[in-house]
Design a protein around this motif. Structure first.
Motif, mmCIF file in Angstrom:
data_model
loop_
_atom_site.group_PDB
_atom_site.id
_atom_site.type_symbol
_atom_site.label_atom_id
_atom_site.label_comp_id
_atom_site.label_asym_id
_atom_site.label_seq_id
_atom_site.Cartn_x
_atom_site.Cartn_y
_atom_site.Cartn_z
ATOM 1 N N VAL A 44 -43.886 -23.839 15.679
ATOM 2 C CA VAL A 44 -43.857 -24.968 14.755
ATOM 3 C C VAL A 44 -45.268 -25.209 14.228
ATOM 4 N N GLU A 45 -45.420 -25.208 12.915
ATOM 5 C CA GLU A 45 -46.719 -25.428 12.284
ATOM 6 C C GLU A 45 -46.762 -26.834 11.696
ATOM 7 N N PHE A 46 -47.852 -27.543 11.917
ATOM 8 C CA PHE A 46 -47.956 -28.917 11.446
ATOM 9 C C PHE A 46 -49.382 -29.409 11.642
ATOM 10 N N ARG A 47 -49.671 -30.556 11.076
ATOM 11 C CA ARG A 47 -50.910 -31.279 11.375
ATOM 12 C C ARG A 47 -50.601 -32.454 12.302
ATOM 13 N N PHE A 48 -49.545 -33.214 11.928
ATOM 14 C CA PHE A 48 -49.131 -34.364 12.734
ATOM 15 C C PHE A 48 -47.634 -34.273 13.000
ATOM 16 N N LEU A 49 -47.240 -34.534 14.245
ATOM 17 C CA LEU A 49 -45.831 -34.525 14.611
ATOM 18 C C LEU A 49 -45.507 -35.775 15.416
ATOM 19 N N SER A 50 -44.366 -36.377 15.098
ATOM 20 C CA SER A 50 -43.905 -37.566 15.807
ATOM 21 C C SER A 50 -42.468 -37.349 16.243
ATOM 22 N N ALA A 51 -42.157 -37.664 17.499
ATOM 23 C CA ALA A 51 -40.798 -37.508 18.021
ATOM 24 C C ALA A 51 -40.428 -38.721 18.861
ATOM 25 N N LYS A 52 -39.185 -39.189 18.688
ATOM 26 C CA LYS A 52 -38.695 -40.336 19.452
ATOM 27 C C LYS A 52 -37.357 -39.978 20.084
ATOM 28 N N GLY A 53 -37.144 -40.485 21.300
ATOM 29 C CA GLY A 53 -35.888 -40.192 21.972
ATOM 30 C C GLY A 53 -35.844 -40.794 23.354
ATOM 31 N N LYS A 54 -35.132 -40.118 24.240
ATOM 32 C CA LYS A 54 -34.955 -40.604 25.606
ATOM 33 C C LYS A 54 -35.339 -39.524 26.608
ATOM 34 N N ASP A 196 -35.234 -25.034 29.408
ATOM 35 C CA ASP A 196 -34.241 -24.595 28.426
ATOM 36 C C ASP A 196 -34.314 -25.478 27.189
ATOM 37 N N TYR A 197 -34.338 -24.840 26.027
ATOM 38 C CA TYR A 197 -34.373 -25.554 24.752
ATOM 39 C C TYR A 197 -33.044 -25.358 24.033
ATOM 40 N N SER A 198 -32.517 -26.451 23.458
ATOM 41 C CA SER A 198 -31.236 -26.368 22.762
ATOM 42 C C SER A 198 -31.180 -27.401 21.635
ATOM 43 N N ASP A 199 -30.051 -27.441 20.946
ATOM 44 C CA ASP A 199 -29.837 -28.340 19.811
ATOM 45 C C ASP A 199 -30.953 -28.182 18.778
ATOM 46 N N PHE A 200 -31.105 -26.947 18.286
ATOM 47 C CA PHE A 200 -32.127 -26.670 17.277
ATOM 48 C C PHE A 200 -31.669 -27.201 15.919
ATOM 49 N N ARG A 201 -32.560 -27.937 15.259
ATOM 50 C CA ARG A 201 -32.273 -28.473 13.931
ATOM 51 C C ARG A 201 -33.460 -28.187 13.017
ATOM 52 N N VAL A 202 -33.159 -27.925 11.757
ATOM 53 C CA VAL A 202 -34.224 -27.662 10.788
ATOM 54 C C VAL A 202 -34.919 -28.973 10.462
ATOM 55 N N LEU A 203 -36.235 -28.957 10.466
ATOM 56 C CA LEU A 203 -37.009 -30.153 10.175
ATOM 57 C C LEU A 203 -36.915 -30.514 8.701
ATOM 58 N N GLU A 204 -37.071 -31.796 8.411
ATOM 59 C CA GLU A 204 -36.840 -32.300 7.058
ATOM 60 C C GLU A 204 -37.831 -31.750 6.052
ATOM 61 N N TYR A 232 -34.365 -35.850 21.863
ATOM 62 C CA TYR A 232 -34.987 -36.498 20.717
ATOM 63 C C TYR A 232 -33.927 -36.881 19.682
ATOM 64 N N ARG A 233 -34.016 -38.091 19.157
ATOM 65 C CA ARG A 233 -33.117 -38.512 18.080
ATOM 66 C C ARG A 233 -33.762 -38.291 16.716
ATOM 67 N N SER A 234 -35.096 -38.208 16.698
ATOM 68 C CA SER A 234 -35.789 -37.966 15.427
ATOM 69 C C SER A 234 -37.077 -37.213 15.680
ATOM 70 N N VAL A 235 -37.390 -36.285 14.774
ATOM 71 C CA VAL A 235 -38.635 -35.515 14.825
ATOM 72 C C VAL A 235 -39.165 -35.430 13.400
ATOM 73 N N ASP A 236 -40.374 -35.924 13.176
ATOM 74 C CA ASP A 236 -40.991 -35.909 11.847
ATOM 75 C C ASP A 236 -42.279 -35.093 11.879
ATOM 76 N N VAL A 237 -42.455 -34.260 10.875
ATOM 77 C CA VAL A 237 -43.654 -33.423 10.758
ATOM 78 C C VAL A 237 -44.391 -33.771 9.475
ATOM 79 N N ASP A 238 -45.667 -34.113 9.624
ATOM 80 C CA ASP A 238 -46.544 -34.398 8.492
ATOM 81 C C ASP A 238 -45.972 -35.438 7.538
ATOM 82 N N LYS A 239 -45.242 -36.394 8.087
ATOM 83 C CA LYS A 239 -44.723 -37.496 7.278
ATOM 84 C C LYS A 239 -45.839 -38.452 6.909
ATOM 85 N N GLU A 240 -46.763 -38.636 7.832
ATOM 86 C CA GLU A 240 -47.894 -39.514 7.609
ATOM 87 C C GLU A 240 -48.999 -39.157 8.595
#
Length: 256
Positions: A44-54, A196-204, A232-240
């Motif tokens: 995963v390439e990014f400058r800033f990443l934010s993730a929220k979940g449980k 183990d990693y699962s539930d892969f989703r394409v970032l916005e 994680y319920r949300s993952v944002d990359v370089d949103k802000e």
């Protein structure tokens, strides 16, 4: 939330070290190395990443859940906040050279370098390990001279190498070009960690897949495994451009 579970928010730091108490460099440039051509993993390439979940912890039958907020400035800062019933209990600020943890539940704080954290958790730790585990990125050997063994088996690629007497294996799903499983094992002690990693989703904002579920199983000898699940319920990359607030309130005791 017990102190042990609170500290488990630095779960990635404990994962690699749970296998053995061996020397691991703390000022590594591992994350800045390109993925070898033979390894079919895309990081995963990014400058800033934010993730929220449980996060859900199960330690010797004791279960505890918490809401988590993770912020990362690539190769620079990892910031983790955990809360229970809407109240923040733990906040961590981690850089390449330092680790600071604020325990609001017990009005204590931890501050030091990676040697300090390794001593506190009784395991070796470094920044690149923690970042790679949180992102599900390919983790190259710490020693650039170590040549991984790469084997393709159908739609999976198996990458193996040995470092500090630990056996490291990563399974890469070729269709997604992402690490699906990471295993670190110490044959001498029979300690083993599986991620183990699962539930892969394409970032916005970028055409990259990110695992929204991470399951860690930490096996130490014959003891019952400890498991940590991140959802994680949300993952944002370089949103802000993210902020990483951290300060020690007056009256907090430094944990020695």
């Amino acid at each position: 939330m017990s102190k042990r579970i609170a500290l488990s928010l630095l779960l990635a730091a404990t994962v690699f070290g749970s296998c053995a108490r061996k020397s691991v460099p703390t000022k590594s440039e591992v994350s800045k190395r390109p993925v070898p051509e033979a390894v079919r993993a895309t990081n995963v390439e990014f400058r800033f990443l934010s993730a929220k979940g449980k996060a859900q912890f199960d330690y010797q039958g004791n279960q505890q859940g918490a809401n988590i907020n993770v912020r990362i400035r690539k190769d620079s800062v990892i910031w983790i906040s955990a809360s229970l019933i809407g109240l923040e209990g733990v906040r961590a600020y981690i850089t390449r050279d330092s680790v600071q943890v604020l325990d609001k539940l017990h009005r204590e704080y931890y501050a030091g370098d990676y040697a300090y954290l390794s001593k506190r958790l009784n395991v070796p730790v470094n920044f690149d390990m923690l970042q790679a585990l949180l992102l599900g990125n390919y983790l190259p050997p710490i020693d650039a001279a170590t040549e991984p063994k790469v084997v393709t088996e159908g739609d999976m690629q198996r990458v193996n190498y040995e470092q500090a007497n630990l056996l490291v294996q990563q399974l890469i799903e070729l269709g997604k070009a992402r690490v699906q499983q990471l295993t670190v094992e110490d044959p001498a002690s029979q300690n083993k960690v599986t991620v183990d990693y699962s539930d892969f989703r394409v970032l916005e904002r970028m055409p990259q897949s990110f695992a929204h579920n991470t399951l860690l199983q930490i096996q130490q000898g014959q003891a019952k495994p400890t498991t940590v699940t991140l959802s994680y319920r949300s993952v944002d990359v370089d949103k802000e451009r993210l902020q990483f607030p951290f300060s020690i309130p007056k009256g907090y005791a430094r944990k020695k």
